[in-house]
Design a protein around this motif. Structure first.
Motif, PDB file in Angstrom:
ATOM      1  N   PHE A 177       2.805  -1.599   0.936  1.00  0.00           N
ATOM      2  CA  PHE A 177       3.890  -0.697   0.541  1.00  0.00           C
ATOM      3  C   PHE A 177       5.216  -1.191   1.111  1.00  0.00           C
ATOM      4  N   GLY A 178       5.244  -1.494   2.395  1.00  0.00           N
ATOM      5  CA  GLY A 178       6.470  -1.958   3.042  1.00  0.00           C
ATOM      6  C   GLY A 178       6.943  -3.282   2.492  1.00  0.00           C
ATOM      7  N   GLY A 186       6.373  -4.485  -0.557  1.00  0.00           N
ATOM      8  CA  GLY A 186       6.918  -4.224  -1.893  1.00  0.00           C
ATOM      9  C   GLY A 186       8.278  -3.556  -1.836  1.00  0.00           C
ATOM     10  N   TRP A 187       8.438  -2.599  -0.922  1.00  0.00           N
ATOM     11  CA  TRP A 187       9.714  -1.899  -0.767  1.00  0.00           C
ATOM     12  C   TRP A 187      10.791  -2.870  -0.296  1.00  0.00           C
ATOM     13  N   SER A 220      11.698  -5.430  -3.223  1.00  0.00           N
ATOM     14  CA  SER A 220      12.299  -4.910  -4.452  1.00  0.00           C
ATOM     15  C   SER A 220      13.379  -3.857  -4.216  1.00  0.00           C
ATOM     16  N   LEU A 225      12.603  -0.837  -4.099  1.00  0.00           N
ATOM     17  CA  LEU A 225      12.061   0.325  -4.809  1.00  0.00           C
ATOM     18  C   LEU A 225      10.733   0.737  -4.189  1.00  0.00           C
ATOM     19  N   CYS A 226      10.486   2.017  -4.175  1.00  0.00           N
ATOM     20  CA  CYS A 226       9.153   2.529  -3.888  1.00  0.00           C
ATOM     21  C   CYS A 226       8.779   3.423  -5.068  1.00  0.00           C
ATOM     22  N   PRO A 227       7.569   3.937  -5.139  1.00  0.00           N
ATOM     23  CA  PRO A 227       7.107   4.588  -6.365  1.00  0.00           C
ATOM     24  C   PRO A 227       8.005   5.699  -6.917  1.00  0.00           C
ATOM     25  N   MET A 231       3.048  -1.670 -10.478  1.00  0.00           N
ATOM     26  CA  MET A 231       2.507  -0.566  -9.678  1.00  0.00           C
ATOM     27  C   MET A 231       1.313   0.072 -10.387  1.00  0.00           C
TER      28      MET A 231
END
Length: 137
Positions: free
Chosen positions: A92-93, A95-96, A99, A101-103, A124
Protein backbone atom coordinates in the motif's frame (compact mmCIF):
# COMPACT_ATOMS: atom_id res chain seq x y z
CA UNK A 1 -32.75 1.58 3.17
CA UNK A 2 -31.48 3.74 6.04
CA UNK A 3 -28.15 1.94 5.87
CA UNK A 4 -27.75 2.72 2.17
CA UNK A 5 -28.66 6.37 2.67
CA UNK A 6 -26.21 6.66 5.57
CA UNK A 7 -23.48 5.01 3.43
CA UNK A 8 -24.21 7.39 0.55
CA UNK A 9 -24.06 10.47 2.79
CA UNK A 10 -20.86 9.24 4.47
CA UNK A 11 -19.26 8.48 1.09
CA UNK A 12 -20.20 11.88 -0.33
CA UNK A 13 -18.89 13.64 2.77
CA UNK A 14 -15.66 11.65 2.57
CA UNK A 15 -15.24 12.46 -1.13
CA UNK A 16 -15.84 16.17 -0.54
CA UNK A 17 -13.34 16.08 2.33
CA UNK A 18 -10.75 14.48 0.05
CA UNK A 19 -11.33 17.15 -2.59
CA UNK A 20 -11.23 20.09 -0.17
CA UNK A 21 -8.09 18.80 1.55
CA UNK A 22 -6.13 18.31 -1.67
CA UNK A 23 -5.81 14.55 -1.20
CA UNK A 24 -7.08 14.08 -4.78
CA UNK A 25 -4.02 15.81 -6.22
CA UNK A 26 -1.26 13.19 -6.60
CA UNK A 27 1.51 15.82 -6.80
CA UNK A 28 0.40 17.33 -3.48
CA UNK A 29 0.49 13.90 -1.86
CA UNK A 30 3.89 13.10 -3.38
CA UNK A 31 5.25 16.45 -2.13
CA UNK A 32 3.99 15.57 1.36
CA UNK A 33 5.87 12.26 1.17
CA UNK A 34 9.04 13.94 -0.16
CA UNK A 35 10.50 15.11 3.16
CA UNK A 36 13.98 15.51 1.64
CA UNK A 37 12.86 17.63 -1.33
CA UNK A 38 9.85 19.86 -1.93
CA UNK A 39 8.08 18.88 1.28
CA UNK A 40 4.50 20.16 1.64
CA UNK A 41 3.41 19.73 5.29
CA UNK A 42 -0.19 20.79 4.66
CA UNK A 43 -1.47 17.21 4.55
CA UNK A 44 -0.19 16.71 8.10
CA UNK A 45 -2.86 19.24 9.11
CA UNK A 46 -5.44 17.19 7.21
CA UNK A 47 -4.36 14.05 9.04
CA UNK A 48 -4.35 15.88 12.36
CA UNK A 49 -7.86 17.18 11.70
CA UNK A 50 -9.01 13.67 10.82
CA UNK A 51 -7.58 12.32 14.07
CA UNK A 52 -9.15 15.18 16.06
CA UNK A 53 -12.57 14.09 14.79
CA UNK A 54 -12.03 10.32 14.70
CA UNK A 55 -10.53 9.69 18.15
CA UNK A 56 -13.37 11.24 20.19
CA UNK A 57 -15.94 9.89 17.71
CA UNK A 58 -14.57 6.38 18.02
CA UNK A 59 -14.62 6.65 21.80
CA UNK A 60 -18.25 7.81 21.82
CA UNK A 61 -19.36 5.10 19.39
CA UNK A 62 -17.51 2.39 21.35
CA UNK A 63 -19.54 3.30 24.44
CA UNK A 64 -22.78 2.34 22.68
CA UNK A 65 -24.16 -1.18 23.07
CA UNK A 66 -24.77 -1.37 19.30
CA UNK A 67 -24.63 0.82 16.19
CA UNK A 68 -27.61 2.97 15.24
CA UNK A 69 -28.53 1.29 11.96
CA UNK A 70 -27.45 -2.35 12.33
CA UNK A 71 -27.72 -4.98 15.03
CA UNK A 72 -24.03 -5.28 15.92
CA UNK A 73 -20.59 -3.77 15.37
CA UNK A 74 -18.40 -5.33 12.70
CA UNK A 75 -14.88 -5.01 14.06
CA UNK A 76 -11.78 -6.98 13.11
CA UNK A 77 -11.04 -9.88 15.42
CA UNK A 78 -7.35 -10.30 14.63
CA UNK A 79 -4.82 -8.16 16.46
CA UNK A 80 -1.74 -10.00 15.17
CA UNK A 81 0.97 -8.07 13.40
CA UNK A 82 2.12 -10.76 11.00
CA UNK A 83 3.89 -11.02 7.67
CA UNK A 84 0.68 -10.68 5.66
CA UNK A 85 -0.20 -7.42 7.41
CA UNK A 86 3.30 -6.02 6.99
CA UNK A 87 3.46 -7.07 3.32
CA UNK A 88 0.07 -5.51 2.61
CA UNK A 89 0.99 -2.29 4.38
CA UNK A 90 4.28 -2.17 2.50
CA UNK A 91 2.57 -2.68 -0.86
CA UNK A 92 0.00 0.00 0.00
CA UNK A 93 2.73 2.47 0.99
CA UNK A 94 4.82 1.65 -2.07
CA UNK A 95 1.86 2.19 -4.39
CA UNK A 96 0.90 5.42 -2.62
CA UNK A 97 4.46 6.70 -2.75
CA UNK A 98 4.93 5.87 -6.44
CA UNK A 99 1.59 7.19 -7.69
CA UNK A 100 0.40 9.72 -5.12
CA UNK A 101 -2.93 7.87 -5.10
CA UNK A 102 -4.54 5.46 -2.70
CA UNK A 103 -7.85 3.66 -3.31
CA UNK A 104 -10.37 6.27 -2.13
CA UNK A 105 -8.87 9.28 -3.95
CA UNK A 106 -8.35 7.12 -7.04
CA UNK A 107 -12.04 6.15 -7.09
CA UNK A 108 -13.08 9.78 -6.68
CA UNK A 109 -10.59 10.78 -9.41
CA UNK A 110 -12.14 8.36 -11.93
CA UNK A 111 -14.46 11.23 -12.85
CA UNK A 112 -11.47 13.15 -14.27
CA UNK A 113 -10.90 10.49 -16.91
CA UNK A 114 -7.11 10.87 -16.64
CA UNK A 115 -5.39 7.82 -18.10
CA UNK A 116 -2.98 7.45 -15.17
CA UNK A 117 -5.89 7.38 -12.70
CA UNK A 118 -7.80 4.86 -14.81
CA UNK A 119 -4.67 2.70 -15.06
CA UNK A 120 -4.21 2.88 -11.28
CA UNK A 121 -7.83 1.83 -10.65
CA UNK A 122 -7.57 -0.98 -13.22
CA UNK A 123 -4.36 -2.25 -11.58
CA UNK A 124 -6.00 -1.98 -8.15
CA UNK A 125 -9.00 -4.03 -9.32
CA UNK A 126 -6.73 -6.66 -10.92
CA UNK A 127 -4.78 -6.88 -7.65
CA UNK A 128 -8.00 -7.31 -5.67
CA UNK A 129 -9.21 -10.07 -8.01
CA UNK A 130 -5.81 -11.76 -7.88
CA UNK A 131 -5.85 -11.67 -4.08
CA UNK A 132 -9.37 -13.09 -4.00
CA UNK A 133 -8.41 -15.86 -6.42
CA UNK A 134 -5.24 -16.78 -4.53
CA UNK A 135 -7.01 -16.58 -1.18
CA UNK A 136 -9.60 -19.13 -2.34
CA UNK A 137 -6.93 -21.58 -3.47
Amino acid sequence: MKELLAALVAGLLFGVGLAVSGMLIPDKVLNFLDIAGHWDPSLALVMGGALAVTVPGYYLVAQRPRPLLVSSFSLPTSTAIDGKLLAGASLFGLGWGLSGLCPAPALVNITTGFVDVLAFVAAMLVGMLLHKTLHRA
